[in-house]
Every structure is written in structure tokens, then in C-alpha cells.
Design an enzyme around this catalytic site. Structure first.
Site, PDB file in Angstrom:
ATOM      1  N   HIS A   1       0.866  -1.191   0.000  1.00 36.73           N
ATOM      2  CA  HIS A   1       0.000   0.000   0.000  1.00 36.73           C
ATOM      3  C   HIS A   1       0.895   1.230   0.000  1.00 36.73           C
ATOM      4  O   HIS A   1       1.873   1.296   0.725  1.00 36.73           O
ATOM      5  CB  HIS A   1      -0.862  -0.069   1.271  1.00 36.73           C
ATOM      6  CG  HIS A   1      -1.763   1.082   1.527  1.00 36.73           C
ATOM      7  ND1 HIS A   1      -2.337   1.843   0.537  1.00 36.73           N
ATOM      8  CD2 HIS A   1      -2.239   1.585   2.703  1.00 36.73           C
ATOM      9  CE1 HIS A   1      -3.111   2.768   1.100  1.00 36.73           C
ATOM     10  NE2 HIS A   1      -3.061   2.638   2.401  1.00 36.73           N
TER      11      HIS A   1
ATOM     12  N   ASP B   1      -3.422  -2.468   6.046  1.00 36.86           N
ATOM     13  CA  ASP B   1      -4.381  -1.755   6.902  1.00 36.86           C
ATOM     14  C   ASP B   1      -5.489  -2.675   7.423  1.00 36.86           C
ATOM     15  O   ASP B   1      -6.067  -2.409   8.483  1.00 36.86           O
ATOM     16  CB  ASP B   1      -5.019  -0.591   6.139  1.00 36.86           C
ATOM     17  CG  ASP B   1      -4.109   0.620   6.058  1.00 36.86           C
ATOM     18  OD1 ASP B   1      -3.308   0.836   6.987  1.00 36.86           O
ATOM     19  OD2 ASP B   1      -4.194   1.359   5.057  1.00 36.86           O
TER      20      ASP B   1
ATOM     21  N   TYR C   1     -10.758   1.182  14.540  1.00 39.39           N
ATOM     22  CA  TYR C   1      -9.980   1.314  13.302  1.00 39.39           C
ATOM     23  C   TYR C   1     -10.880   1.032  12.089  1.00 39.39           C
ATOM     24  O   TYR C   1     -10.918   1.808  11.127  1.00 39.39           O
ATOM     25  CB  TYR C   1      -8.793   0.337  13.334  1.00 39.39           C
ATOM     26  CG  TYR C   1      -7.846   0.539  12.182  1.00 39.39           C
ATOM     27  CD1 TYR C   1      -6.718   1.354  12.316  1.00 39.39           C
ATOM     28  CD2 TYR C   1      -8.078  -0.050  10.954  1.00 39.39           C
ATOM     29  CE1 TYR C   1      -5.871   1.565  11.252  1.00 39.39           C
ATOM     30  CE2 TYR C   1      -7.237   0.159   9.883  1.00 39.39           C
ATOM     31  CZ  TYR C   1      -6.130   0.958  10.038  1.00 39.39           C
ATOM     32  OH  TYR C   1      -5.298   1.170   8.975  1.00 39.39           O
TER      33      TYR C   1
ATOM     34  N   GLU D   1       0.116   4.405   0.827  1.00 43.58           N
ATOM     35  CA  GLU D   1      -0.080   5.518   1.757  1.00 43.58           C
ATOM     36  C   GLU D   1       1.204   5.674   2.567  1.00 43.58           C
ATOM     37  O   GLU D   1       1.910   4.702   2.865  1.00 43.58           O
ATOM     38  CB  GLU D   1      -1.303   5.280   2.672  1.00 43.58           C
ATOM     39  CG  GLU D   1      -1.702   6.574   3.379  1.00 43.58           C
ATOM     40  CD  GLU D   1      -3.107   6.539   3.999  1.00 43.58           C
ATOM     41  OE1 GLU D   1      -3.739   5.477   4.038  1.00 43.58           O
ATOM     42  OE2 GLU D   1      -3.548   7.620   4.449  1.00 43.58           O
TER      43      GLU D   1
HETATM   44 FE1  FEO Z   1      -3.836   3.417   4.426  1.00 43.16          FE
HETATM   45 FE2  FEO Z   1      -2.084   2.645   7.245  1.00 43.16          FE
HETATM   46  O1  FEO Z   1      -2.392   3.448   5.594  1.00 43.16           O
END
Ligand code: FEO
Length: 405
Positions: free
Chosen positions: A87, A175, A201, A89
Site C-alpha cells: 500500500h 491496513d 480502526y 499511503e
Molecule cells: Fe492506508 Fe495505514 O495506511
């Protein structure tokens, strides 16, 4: 390794033979792009050592040194063969540029991830990085360790991917299944029940993506992914409670709710609070669980955690300058982004002359796709016995709706 406590290897943690946690602990992180994290968080990175070596995800940029120190306990980072980018991010990919200064390791990434990688790292050398695009079912043989890639599109970015280590049956879920917790422990059985943290979360990061999640869980079944450990990129690793978290994810993704009502509000001179309290008391008296949540005393993310299994909720706002009270506006914007499913809601609030807040709350809720119980309840100035009776009726209506779900 023993099952009762995490085995330490000079800062790295061995989670299976030849598989190491080499991430970073953000003890003082208190805000994760708007998600308040009073307990900090972790950025988990994992090193898999076969005949070749692969690093699964990196960490947020300020923690690159911490990750590299842990990797160095196991191998020379310059000898790293592969990097898996689950990912893009930046809490997971933020250290790529720093890491790539030390290694020529080839990067395995989804097609959509390449676009994001170049978006962030062009000008930092990404044009020279060796990339291999992978898709669901592709495998990387490390010699004794086999990684299988599983695209997890929109969980929660277009590029998201999870990686399954077949021999040790570890799902590196990025995530997915994460929790914002800072702890020196790495496993669920070392820290007690973290399902509530995982719920918070999920509610704040994954809630809008319940359909992609259900599809992805179908892919796991189809591909025969039956993990013994789920190792997310935030928080602890699931081992003892693995079945529990999988069941919880299925329930959350299916929008399962309980007989539970939230009364969410802010107040200007106390009138909306009196209404909120009366509504909540009527829900309780009807035998339904209720949570009274003042928007200035509770974080948005805590309220969304409570929202996850609530069947109905009320949103109360005083009228300020013909419109919403600012905290209520903030909450409704946040709610709209997360799009909770299968809930009913009602608006209430006090006003002095023109009014306006209740209608605006109703409009925002409808725009979010929530079924709104109309009309909402507006009270001028301060509620007394007649108005309090209307509040109690509203509470009873919400309790009845919760019981119907
Ligand atoms: Fe979508 Fe923990 O970053």
C-alpha cells in the site's frame, strides 16, 4: 519460538522461523490524519528470510532509522533482494526513498500502486527503481518461503494489496485488521482484548468499503488462504483471537447492528443537552442500550466506533446563525465520508427565533444515505414539561426502531 511471549532478536521480533517484525512504534503519535490516537500507533514492517530476502512494507518516514536498525539486526539492508509494497499511503511507503538509498532491491507492487509511487517519489529517484507489477495469485519464490499476492482494491486505497506467506500461513494484511495501538508487545495474547481497538480502526478507515471487503474475503476463501497469523501494518498480530477478528470483520462488513441507540449532540446554552438527556433516558427506560455522546467530549473516531453496531441514532444541534453548531457540522461531514449502512436517524435541537439546524441535520443525513425519521424535534429556547414529553416520545420511537432491526 515460544507461544507465551514475543521472542526478541535485538529489537527485531521473530514471529515465525525466518520471519521478523522490523517495524516502528509511534509512542507519541496523537493524530492520524484526523483519527485521534491517544494510545499512539505502530507501523509494522516485516522481513522474510528465505534463500532470498523480502521486506513487506516500510514505515512512516520519520521512523526509517528505527526500521533500518531492526533490519540490520537480521541482514545487511544493502543485501535486501525484494521490497513488497502492499500500500502506497505514506505511513507504510514513506521510508521507501530512504531505504532505496541503501539497496537495489526490486519492488513488487500493484499496477495502481505504480501510479501512486511515481506521484509521491518522482524527483526522489523512483524513475530508476526496479518495479514488478503483480496481481492476485502471483507468487514470489524466496527459496523456502513463498509469497502470494492478493489485490485488496479499495481496502482502502485503489492500490491496496495483502500478501500471504504460504509456508508459515501468515497473512500480511496491511491496513486490514489493523488497530492504532503503541505497544512493545507484538501479539494479541500478550495485550488482552484489542477487538474494540480494531472496531474503532474499522469504523474510521474501512467502513465505507464493506462491499470490497466482502469481495476480498471471498477471494481469500477461493485462493485457499487459511492463515495461522494475521499480521497487519498497525498494531498487534492476530493469533489467539484470529477467528474472532475474522468473524467481527464479516459482521461489520455485513452491517450487523445491535439493539443500541446513540444520542449525539452539542449544546450552546444547555437546552439541546437537556433534550439529549431526556431522549437517552427514554431509550434506556425502554430497555435498549443507549450512549449519550457530547461532540465536545468525545472524539469523532470514538463516536464512529460506537456507530458501528448501533441500529439508530439521534443528532442534536442548537441553531447558530440560522444553521448548524460547528461541531455538529464537523461530525456530519465526517459521517458522510464514512457512509454507515443499515441505520435510521432523527434530528433534534433547540433554537431561539429563525431555527434552521434541525432541517440542515436532516438534509445532511439524507445526503449520507441514512433513512431519516421525520419530522425532527425542534424546541424554542428551553424545554419544559410539554417539550420534555416530546423528547421522551422521540426516545421511545428510537428504542422501537432499534428493537425492529
Ligand atoms: Fe492506508 Fe495505514 O495506511
Amino acid at each position: 519460538m515460544g507461544d507465551m511471549e514475543t521472542e526478541k532478536t535485538d529489537g527485531a521480533v521473530e514471529i515465525a522461523r525466518g520471519v521478523y517484525w522490523v517495524g516502528a512504534i509511534d509512542w507519541n503519535g496523537r493524530d492520524f490524519h484526523g483519527f485521534t490516537t491517544p494510545g499512539g500507533t505502530t507501523y509494522n514492517s516485516y522481513l522474510v528470510v528465505g534463500e532470498k530476502t523480502a521486506l513487506i512494507d516500510t514505515v512512516k518516514a520519520p521512523f526509517a532509522g528505527e526500521m533500518l536498525r531492526r533490519i540490520t539486526q537480521i541482514i545487511d539492508p544493502s543485501k535486501l533482494d525484494y521490497i513488497v509494497v502492499n500500500h502506497m499511503e505514506l505511513d507504510h511507503a514513506g521510508s521507501l526513498a530512504e531505504l532505496k538509498k541503501q539497496t537495489d532491491a526490486k519492488i513488487f507492487i500493484t499496477k495502481r500502486g505504480v501510479d501512486i509511487l511515481n506521484g509521491y517519489f518522482r524527483g526522489l529517484g523512483s524513475e530508476n527503481w526496479d518495479l514488478e507489477v503483480v496481481q492476485t495469485g502471483d507468487e514470489l519464490d524466496l527459496g523456502g518461503k513463498t509469497l502470494m499476492f492478493l489485490e485488496a482494491t479499495m481496502l482502502h486505497w485503489p492500490d491496496s494489496m495483502e500478501t500471504f506467506l504460504k509456508e508459515d500461513r501468515i497473512l500480511f494484511s496491511n491496513d486490514g485488521f489493523g488497530q492504532h495501538i503503541a505497544t512493545s508487545k507484538r501479539y494479541d495474547f500478550e495485550v488482552g482484548d484489542v477487538i474494540p481497538d480494531a472496531a474503532e480502526y474499522y469504523a474510521n478507515i474501512l467502513m465505507p468499503f464493506h462491499m470490497p471487503l466482502l469481495r476480498f474475503m471471498g477471494v481469500l476463501d477461493k485462493m485457499g488462504v487459511d492463515p495461522l497469523q494475521i499480521a497487519p501494518s498497525h498494531g498487534i498480530i492476530w493469533k489467539q483471537d484470529l477467528k474472532k477478528i475474522l468473524e467481527a470483520y464479516r459482521a461489520w462488513a455485513n452491517g450487523e447492528v445491535n439493539e443500541k441507540v446513540l444520542v449525539i449532540y452539542d449544546t450552546m446554552w444547555g437546552s439541546t443537552e437537556i433534550m439529549a438527556t431526556e431522549i437517552a433516558e427514554a431509550v434506556r427506560a425502554a430497555g435498549v442500550e443507549v450512549k449519550l455522546l457530547n461532540l465536545r467530549k468525545n472524539t469523532r473516531n470514538h463516536i464512529m466506533k460506537e456507530m458501528l453496531d448501533a441500529a439508530a441514532f439521534a443528532v442534536g444541534s442548537p441553531t447558530l446563525n440560522n444553521g448548524l453548531f460547528p461541531t455538529v457540522g464537523d461530525f456530519l461531514v465526517y459521517l458522510k465520508g464514512l457512509r454507515p449502512q443499515k441505520k435510521k436517524a432523527v434530528a433534534f435541537g433547540s433554537y431561539g427565533w429563525g431555527g434552521g439546524a434541525v432541517k440542515t441535520v436532516e438534509k445532511e443525513l439524507k445526503d449520507t444515505g441514512i433513512e431519516v425519521l421525520e419530522p425532527g424535534l425542534q424546541i424554542r429556547y428551553r424545554p419544559y414539561e410539554k417539550e420534555l414529553e416530546r423528547c421522551r416520545k422521540l426516545g421511545e420511537q428510537l428504542a422501537a426502531v432499534a428493537k425492529e432491526q
